[in-house]
Design a protein around this motif. Structure first.
Motif, PDB file in Angstrom:
ATOM      1  N   ALA A   1     -67.573 -21.830 -79.767  1.00 27.64           N
ATOM      2  CA  ALA A   1     -66.463 -21.094 -80.369  1.00 27.64           C
ATOM      3  C   ALA A   1     -66.166 -19.817 -79.581  1.00 27.64           C
ATOM      4  CB  ALA A   1     -66.783 -20.768 -81.825  1.00 27.64           C
ATOM      5  N   ALA A   2     -67.231 -19.135 -79.117  1.00 25.07           N
ATOM      6  CA  ALA A   2     -67.047 -17.893 -78.366  1.00 25.07           C
ATOM      7  C   ALA A   2     -66.411 -18.141 -77.008  1.00 25.07           C
ATOM      8  CB  ALA A   2     -68.391 -17.179 -78.195  1.00 25.07           C
ATOM      9  N   ALA A   3     -66.608 -19.356 -76.448  1.00 20.65           N
ATOM     10  CA  ALA A   3     -66.025 -19.679 -75.141  1.00 20.65           C
ATOM     11  C   ALA A   3     -64.505 -19.739 -75.211  1.00 20.65           C
ATOM     12  CB  ALA A   3     -66.592 -20.993 -74.619  1.00 20.65           C
ATOM     13  N   GLY A   4     -63.969 -20.007 -76.411  1.00 17.23           N
ATOM     14  CA  GLY A   4     -62.529 -19.886 -76.615  1.00 17.23           C
ATOM     15  C   GLY A   4     -61.675 -20.997 -76.070  1.00 17.23           C
ATOM     16  N   GLY A   5     -62.159 -22.217 -75.974  1.00 16.79           N
ATOM     17  CA  GLY A   5     -61.297 -23.314 -75.535  1.00 16.79           C
ATOM     18  C   GLY A   5     -62.027 -24.298 -74.649  1.00 16.79           C
ATOM     19  N   VAL A   6     -61.245 -25.159 -73.988  1.00 14.82           N
ATOM     20  CA  VAL A   6     -61.821 -26.214 -73.170  1.00 14.82           C
ATOM     21  C   VAL A   6     -62.534 -25.617 -71.963  1.00 14.82           C
ATOM     22  CG1 VAL A   6     -60.114 -27.915 -73.861  1.00 14.82           C
ATOM     23  CG2 VAL A   6     -59.663 -26.478 -71.889  1.00 14.82           C
ATOM     24  N   PRO A   7     -63.522 -26.305 -71.413  1.00 21.54           N
ATOM     25  CA  PRO A   7     -64.243 -25.795 -70.240  1.00 21.54           C
ATOM     26  C   PRO A   7     -63.326 -25.633 -69.033  1.00 21.54           C
ATOM     27  CG  PRO A   7     -65.428 -27.620 -71.274  1.00 21.54           C
ATOM     28  CD  PRO A   7     -64.079 -27.563 -71.907  1.00 21.54           C
TER      29      PRO A   7
ATOM     30  N   SER B   1     -51.362 -30.080 -75.271  1.00 24.28           N
ATOM     31  CA  SER B   1     -51.047 -28.947 -74.396  1.00 24.28           C
ATOM     32  C   SER B   1     -52.212 -27.974 -74.383  1.00 24.28           C
ATOM     33  CB  SER B   1     -49.796 -28.201 -74.884  1.00 24.28           C
ATOM     34  OG  SER B   1     -48.613 -28.917 -74.634  1.00 24.28           O
ATOM     35  N   HIS B   2     -52.615 -27.555 -73.168  1.00 19.45           N
ATOM     36  CA  HIS B   2     -53.603 -26.493 -72.996  1.00 19.45           C
ATOM     37  C   HIS B   2     -54.896 -26.768 -73.766  1.00 19.45           C
ATOM     38  CE1 HIS B   2     -50.491 -24.056 -71.053  1.00 19.45           C
ATOM     39  NE2 HIS B   2     -49.691 -24.473 -72.013  1.00 19.45           N
ATOM     40  N   GLY B   3     -55.310 -28.044 -73.783  1.00 17.89           N
ATOM     41  CA  GLY B   3     -56.552 -28.408 -74.444  1.00 17.89           C
ATOM     42  C   GLY B   3     -56.425 -28.665 -75.929  1.00 17.89           C
TER      43      GLY B   3
ATOM     44  N   SER C   1     -47.100 -35.205 -93.037  1.00 16.64           N
ATOM     45  CA  SER C   1     -46.178 -35.250 -91.896  1.00 16.64           C
ATOM     46  C   SER C   1     -45.874 -33.869 -91.341  1.00 16.64           C
ATOM     47  CB  SER C   1     -44.864 -35.966 -92.272  1.00 16.64           C
ATOM     48  OG  SER C   1     -45.113 -37.339 -92.531  1.00 16.64           O
ATOM     49  N   ASP C   2     -46.662 -32.856 -91.700  1.00 15.47           N
ATOM     50  CA  ASP C   2     -46.539 -31.535 -91.096  1.00 15.47           C
ATOM     51  C   ASP C   2     -47.338 -31.504 -89.798  1.00 15.47           C
ATOM     52  OD1 ASP C   2     -45.060 -30.663 -93.281  1.00 15.47           O
ATOM     53  OD2 ASP C   2     -46.831 -29.903 -94.336  1.00 15.47           O
ATOM     54  N   LEU C   3     -46.898 -30.698 -88.830  1.00 15.61           N
ATOM     55  CA  LEU C   3     -47.589 -30.591 -87.554  1.00 15.61           C
ATOM     56  C   LEU C   3     -48.733 -29.585 -87.634  1.00 15.61           C
ATOM     57  CD1 LEU C   3     -44.570 -30.560 -85.061  1.00 15.61           C
ATOM     58  CD2 LEU C   3     -46.180 -32.434 -85.463  1.00 15.61           C
ATOM     59  N   VAL C   4     -49.863 -29.949 -87.027  1.00 18.17           N
ATOM     60  CA  VAL C   4     -51.011 -29.052 -86.918  1.00 18.17           C
ATOM     61  C   VAL C   4     -51.531 -29.113 -85.486  1.00 18.17           C
ATOM     62  CG1 VAL C   4     -51.698 -29.247 -89.334  1.00 18.17           C
ATOM     63  CG2 VAL C   4     -52.625 -30.850 -87.669  1.00 18.17           C
ATOM     64  N   LEU C   5     -52.082 -28.008 -85.020  1.00 21.86           N
ATOM     65  CA  LEU C   5     -52.766 -27.962 -83.731  1.00 21.86           C
ATOM     66  C   LEU C   5     -54.247 -28.211 -83.971  1.00 21.86           C
ATOM     67  CD1 LEU C   5     -51.115 -24.766 -82.185  1.00 21.86           C
ATOM     68  CD2 LEU C   5     -50.288 -27.127 -82.159  1.00 21.86           C
ATOM     69  N   TYR C   6     -54.842 -29.089 -83.147  1.00 18.46           N
ATOM     70  CA  TYR C   6     -56.260 -29.425 -83.309  1.00 18.46           C
ATOM     71  C   TYR C   6     -56.962 -29.294 -81.970  1.00 18.46           C
ATOM     72  CZ  TYR C   6     -60.499 -32.193 -84.038  1.00 18.46           C
ATOM     73  OH  TYR C   6     -61.797 -32.606 -84.102  1.00 18.46           O
ATOM     74  N   ASP C   7     -58.009 -28.481 -81.945  1.00 13.82           N
ATOM     75  CA  ASP C   7     -58.834 -28.312 -80.749  1.00 13.82           C
ATOM     76  C   ASP C   7     -60.074 -29.197 -80.903  1.00 13.82           C
ATOM     77  OD1 ASP C   7     -60.397 -27.567 -78.634  1.00 13.82           O
ATOM     78  OD2 ASP C   7     -60.388 -25.436 -79.052  1.00 13.82           O
TER      79      ASP C   7
ATOM     80  N   LEU D   1     -46.605 -26.867 -75.989  1.00 14.78           N
ATOM     81  CA  LEU D   1     -46.955 -25.467 -76.208  1.00 14.78           C
ATOM     82  C   LEU D   1     -46.752 -24.665 -74.931  1.00 14.78           C
ATOM     83  CD1 LEU D   1     -50.338 -25.843 -78.162  1.00 14.78           C
ATOM     84  CD2 LEU D   1     -48.038 -25.644 -79.111  1.00 14.78           C
ATOM     85  N   SER D   2     -46.399 -23.385 -75.094  1.00 17.97           N
ATOM     86  CA  SER D   2     -46.278 -22.498 -73.944  1.00 17.97           C
ATOM     87  C   SER D   2     -47.636 -22.005 -73.466  1.00 17.97           C
ATOM     88  CB  SER D   2     -45.395 -21.294 -74.289  1.00 17.97           C
ATOM     89  OG  SER D   2     -45.987 -20.526 -75.327  1.00 17.97           O
ATOM     90  N   GLY D   3     -48.647 -22.107 -74.317  1.00 14.39           N
ATOM     91  CA  GLY D   3     -49.996 -21.667 -73.977  1.00 14.39           C
ATOM     92  C   GLY D   3     -50.920 -21.894 -75.152  1.00 14.39           C
TER      93      GLY D   3
END
Length: 323
Positions: A45-51, A114-116, A125-131, A189-191
């Protein structure tokens, strides 16, 4: 018996060392990393995203092997099935696969990546972002706030039980999961959502409309409508600070969302290029290269060879506005 100088366990490694190790891993190993223990999960979680090391992976629904003796030994579940899993397949080693579970109730359809982050349509049917790396879920504005498109139908307890298409027939009521499967064409996504005021752009309603929302907004804003019956948006991409969208007829437009006012629109290629080709164009894609070029990929139906397609790739010159 452990002495006074007994070594610590793997779970006691310093956080900065765990993050450094994590950044050396590929995505499947990084997903396994976060499942080891609570301290390793905290490091993920602290790494903040994909490797940082990102070998290309294809994502698809995983086939499931049924018990022996079944006449159909392999089955593919629907995304809305709580037991559905995605399969990651390495482009460099096609035999190397890795399965990832989806969050329960948040995967009626996959509408983009987008961006991982995966952009999913959930059970309403609502959109969600999932990491998939940290299992983080971030909601986008609900489907009912698209301009003049979807109207919610509510039950006695005030819960949504279905939808009507406000821009089509008013009478028919669709169940809550159906629009998630076909209302959205693509979301970009833009980022990462952690980026200040990151923007999500969605092609929707049979490719006829383009809308956007900033992460944290409670509504979608429409930025473009195609009223020509024979044309629609084929693809959209974020490239060097701007969103670009190409239509099936080859018209290319861009939008800059960087200012506080409305998005600044620019028509990059205004002419229909369908008449340039002998073979019909099946679809188009936009690709942003690591070295800064914007490419257009055209897929043709090859009329000289039965059931074949032909692919052509052009570099778009954004300064002279040519292909």
């Amino acid at each position: 018996m452990a002495g006074p100088y007994a070594s610590s366990g793997w779970s006691d490694l310093p956080m900065d060392l765990l993050i450094w190790i994590l950044h050396l891993l590929e995505l499947p190993e990084a997903l396994t990393f976060r499942a080891v223990c609570s301290s390793w999960r905290s490091a993920s979680a602290a790494a903040g995203g994909v490797p940082y090391r990102q070998t290309p992976w294809l994502v698809s629904l995983a086939n499931e092997t049924l018990p022996a003796g079944d006449q159909h030994p392999r089955v593919r579940r629907e995304l809305c099935d709580p037991a559905a899993k995605t399969e990651l397949r390495s482009l460099l080693d096609p035999d190397r696969t890795f399965q990832v579970s989806l969050p329960r109730g948040q995967a009626v359809a996959c509408c983009g990546a987008s961006h991982g982050w995966l952009i999913m349509a959930n059970e309403l049917s609502d959109l969600v972002l999932y990491d998939p790396f940290t299992a983080t879920l971030i909601p986008l504005p609900p489907i009912t706030v698209f301009a003049s498109c979807i109207e919610g139908v509510y039950g006695d307890e005030g819960k949504i039980v279905g939808y009507r298409y406000g821009c089509y027939t008013i009478g028919r009521v669709y169940d809550v999961q159906s629009p998630g499967g076909y209302f959205y064409d693509k979301v970009v996504l833009s980022g990462p959502p952690s980026t200040c005021r990151a923007v999500a752009v969605v092609i929707h309603l049979d490719g006829k409309r383009l809308s956007f929302a900033r992460i944290g907004d409670n509504h979608w804003q429409q930025v473009s409508v195609i009223r020509i019956s024979g044309d629609s948006f084929a693809d959209c991409i974020y490239h060097r600070g701007r969103f670009y969208a190409v239509t099936m007829e080859g018209i290319l437009k861009s939008w800059d969302f960087g200012g506080p006012d409305k998005p600044r629109k620019k028509t990059v290629i205004a002419e229909d290029d369908e008449d340039m080709f002998d073979d019909p164009v099946i679809t188009r894609y936009l690709l942003s290269t690591p070295w800064g070029h914007l490419l257009q990929v055209r897929v043709f139906l090859d009329t000289l060879q039965r059931n074949n397609v032909r692919i052509e790739i052009d570099r778009l010159d954004l300064k002279s506005q040519t292909r």
